[in-house]
Write an enzyme that holds these catalytic residues in place. Structure first.
Site, PDB file in Angstrom:
ATOM      1  N   LEU A  70      42.643  43.322  -3.799  1.00 27.24           N
ATOM      2  CA  LEU A  70      42.845  43.929  -5.108  1.00 27.24           C
ATOM      3  C   LEU A  70      43.145  42.803  -6.083  1.00 27.24           C
ATOM      4  O   LEU A  70      43.842  41.844  -5.736  1.00 27.24           O
ATOM      5  CB  LEU A  70      44.019  44.924  -5.097  1.00 27.24           C
ATOM      6  CG  LEU A  70      43.843  46.225  -4.306  1.00 27.24           C
ATOM      7  CD1 LEU A  70      45.124  47.054  -4.355  1.00 27.24           C
ATOM      8  CD2 LEU A  70      42.665  47.042  -4.821  1.00 27.24           C
ATOM      9  N   ASP A  71      42.634  42.933  -7.292  1.00 25.04           N
ATOM     10  CA  ASP A  71      42.899  41.907  -8.298  1.00 25.04           C
ATOM     11  C   ASP A  71      44.394  41.778  -8.559  1.00 25.04           C
ATOM     12  O   ASP A  71      45.162  42.725  -8.377  1.00 25.04           O
ATOM     13  CB  ASP A  71      42.198  42.252  -9.613  1.00 25.04           C
ATOM     14  CG  ASP A  71      40.695  42.039  -9.553  1.00 25.04           C
ATOM     15  OD1 ASP A  71      40.237  41.392  -8.593  1.00 25.04           O
ATOM     16  OD2 ASP A  71      39.991  42.512 -10.465  1.00 25.04           O
ATOM     17  N   PHE A  72      44.777  40.616  -9.032  1.00 25.89           N
ATOM     18  CA  PHE A  72      46.161  40.325  -9.417  1.00 25.89           C
ATOM     19  C   PHE A  72      46.743  41.436 -10.281  1.00 25.89           C
ATOM     20  O   PHE A  72      47.891  41.866 -10.099  1.00 25.89           O
ATOM     21  CB  PHE A  72      46.168  38.992 -10.176  1.00 25.89           C
ATOM     22  CG  PHE A  72      47.444  38.683 -10.901  1.00 25.89           C
ATOM     23  CD1 PHE A  72      48.548  38.179 -10.218  1.00 25.89           C
ATOM     24  CD2 PHE A  72      47.548  38.880 -12.265  1.00 25.89           C
ATOM     25  CE1 PHE A  72      49.731  37.884 -10.892  1.00 25.89           C
ATOM     26  CE2 PHE A  72      48.721  38.581 -12.953  1.00 25.89           C
ATOM     27  CZ  PHE A  72      49.811  38.088 -12.258  1.00 25.89           C
ATOM     28  N   ARG A 132      35.707  46.672 -13.498  1.00 26.82           N
ATOM     29  CA  ARG A 132      36.090  46.133 -14.791  1.00 26.82           C
ATOM     30  C   ARG A 132      34.861  45.715 -15.601  1.00 26.82           C
ATOM     31  O   ARG A 132      34.803  45.942 -16.813  1.00 26.82           O
ATOM     32  CB  ARG A 132      37.045  44.960 -14.600  1.00 26.82           C
ATOM     33  CG  ARG A 132      38.351  45.358 -13.923  1.00 26.82           C
ATOM     34  CD  ARG A 132      39.140  44.159 -13.412  1.00 26.82           C
ATOM     35  NE  ARG A 132      39.579  43.310 -14.511  1.00 26.82           N
ATOM     36  CZ  ARG A 132      40.222  42.154 -14.321  1.00 26.82           C
ATOM     37  NH1 ARG A 132      40.483  41.726 -13.098  1.00 26.82           N
ATOM     38  NH2 ARG A 132      40.596  41.425 -15.361  1.00 26.82           N
ATOM     39  N   THR A 175      45.700  44.618 -10.638  1.00 22.73           N
ATOM     40  CA  THR A 175      45.437  45.988 -10.178  1.00 22.73           C
ATOM     41  C   THR A 175      46.525  46.430  -9.209  1.00 22.73           C
ATOM     42  O   THR A 175      46.928  45.679  -8.325  1.00 22.73           O
ATOM     43  CB  THR A 175      44.065  46.058  -9.471  1.00 22.73           C
ATOM     44  OG1 THR A 175      43.051  45.602 -10.362  1.00 22.73           O
ATOM     45  CG2 THR A 175      43.747  47.481  -9.036  1.00 22.73           C
TER      46      THR A 175
END
Length: 291
Positions: free
Chosen positions: A66-68, A174, A70
């Site tokens: 997961l992105d930083f 995104r 998110t």
């Protein structure tokens, strides 16, 4: 969610083989930087020191990323065999995921399939970003799809926004939202550094279903985009009920588009992995896993 600390790790599922946690927004899964004290890895090690595996670089095997910025459901394998089983599920497309997001503007259509090929951005100053086919500097774009379903229309801090459910088929959420003119609220990167007022990016991994043969994992991470948790979010009109959509998602497994749309009878089977490739895969699983 309250500010991240070592003590407030939220566990959604825990067995002998896996832990699923509700990842906090704006912390990394892991980090080699000494000054980044708050990571999922450090919080797991603090809460479950006995489960950390010294044979891996980070102590835990993350099954996906997961992105930083998110939040939401993140699955962690607790041994090499479990990591291998999870890897196969991701590789064979036996994982269903759904995200919640607040996006800028009013999305007019109730349901949209976002179908934009996505590639690496080679433009100077943007090499950390992805981009859609046709954009200047877009390199090696691949077919990608995301399904967007509108949940609610409303306002965030006085500006029109739409709450949506996003199902990544082969998409990058995104980039796709930005491509249709509805970037995710608080997405500093894909708003080209203009959307910097909200305290976080409004993207949350809400639903995760991994069809493991011996231990199917089916979890939801509580919805953070409700007025009781964030008073700046003011929903005004409900379009679809989240619980109803979730039932449909669970009964209709996620599929992925194919890059080569040949008829089934003309397709060649995937090549068998060599022993060397299998060994490389197992070594890789010791430290990281595939999303």
């Amino acid at each position: 969610m309250e500010p991240a600390s070592l003590e407030n790790l939220c566990v959604l599922y825990h067995s002998a083989n896996y832990i699923v946690v509700n990842k906090h927004w704006d912390i990394r899964i892991d980090s080699k930087m000494w000054y980044e004290k708050q990571t999922v890895q450090s919080r797991l090690k603090h809460r479950f020191p006995e489960l950390a595996d010294p044979g891996t670089y980070y102590g835990f095997r993350f099954c996906h990323q997961l992105d930083f910025s998110t939040s939401g459901a993140l699955c962690v394998a607790l041994n090499k065999a479990a990591a291998g089983h999870a890897y196969r599920c991701f590789k064979d497309r036996l994982v269903t995921k759904a995200y919640l997001a607040l996006v800028r503007g009013t999305v007019a259509e109730e349901k949209i399939t976002l179908d934009f090929a996505i590639g690496k951005n080679t433009t100077e100053g943007k090499t950390h970003m992805m981009c859609t086919e046709g954009t200047d500097g877009c390199e090696n774009p691949k077919p990608c799809q995301t399904e967007l379903t509108v949940l609610e229309h409303g306002e965030y801090d006085g500006d029109p926004v739409t709450k949506v459910l996003l199902q990544p088929l082969t998409g990058t959420l995104r980039v796709h939202c930005s491509a249709i003119g509805h970037p995710i609220v608080g997405d500093y990167t894909y708003s080209l550094h203009t959307d910097n007022t909200p305290y976080r990016m409004m993207l949350h991994a809400y639903f995760l279903h991994i069809t493991l043969e011996s231990e199917p994992i089916h979890v939801t991470a509580p919805d953070p985009f409700v007025p009781t948790l964030d008073s700046k979010w003011a929903p005004q009109r409900c379009v679809n009920v989240l619980e109803d959509l979730l039932k449909n998602i669970f009964t209709k497994p996620q599929t992925e588009i194919q890059e080569d749309p040949e008829p089934q009878e003309h397709r060649r089977s995937s090549p068998v992995e060599s022993e060397e490739q299998q060994a490389q895969c197992q070594q890789w699983l010791c430290e990281w896993s595939l999303d």
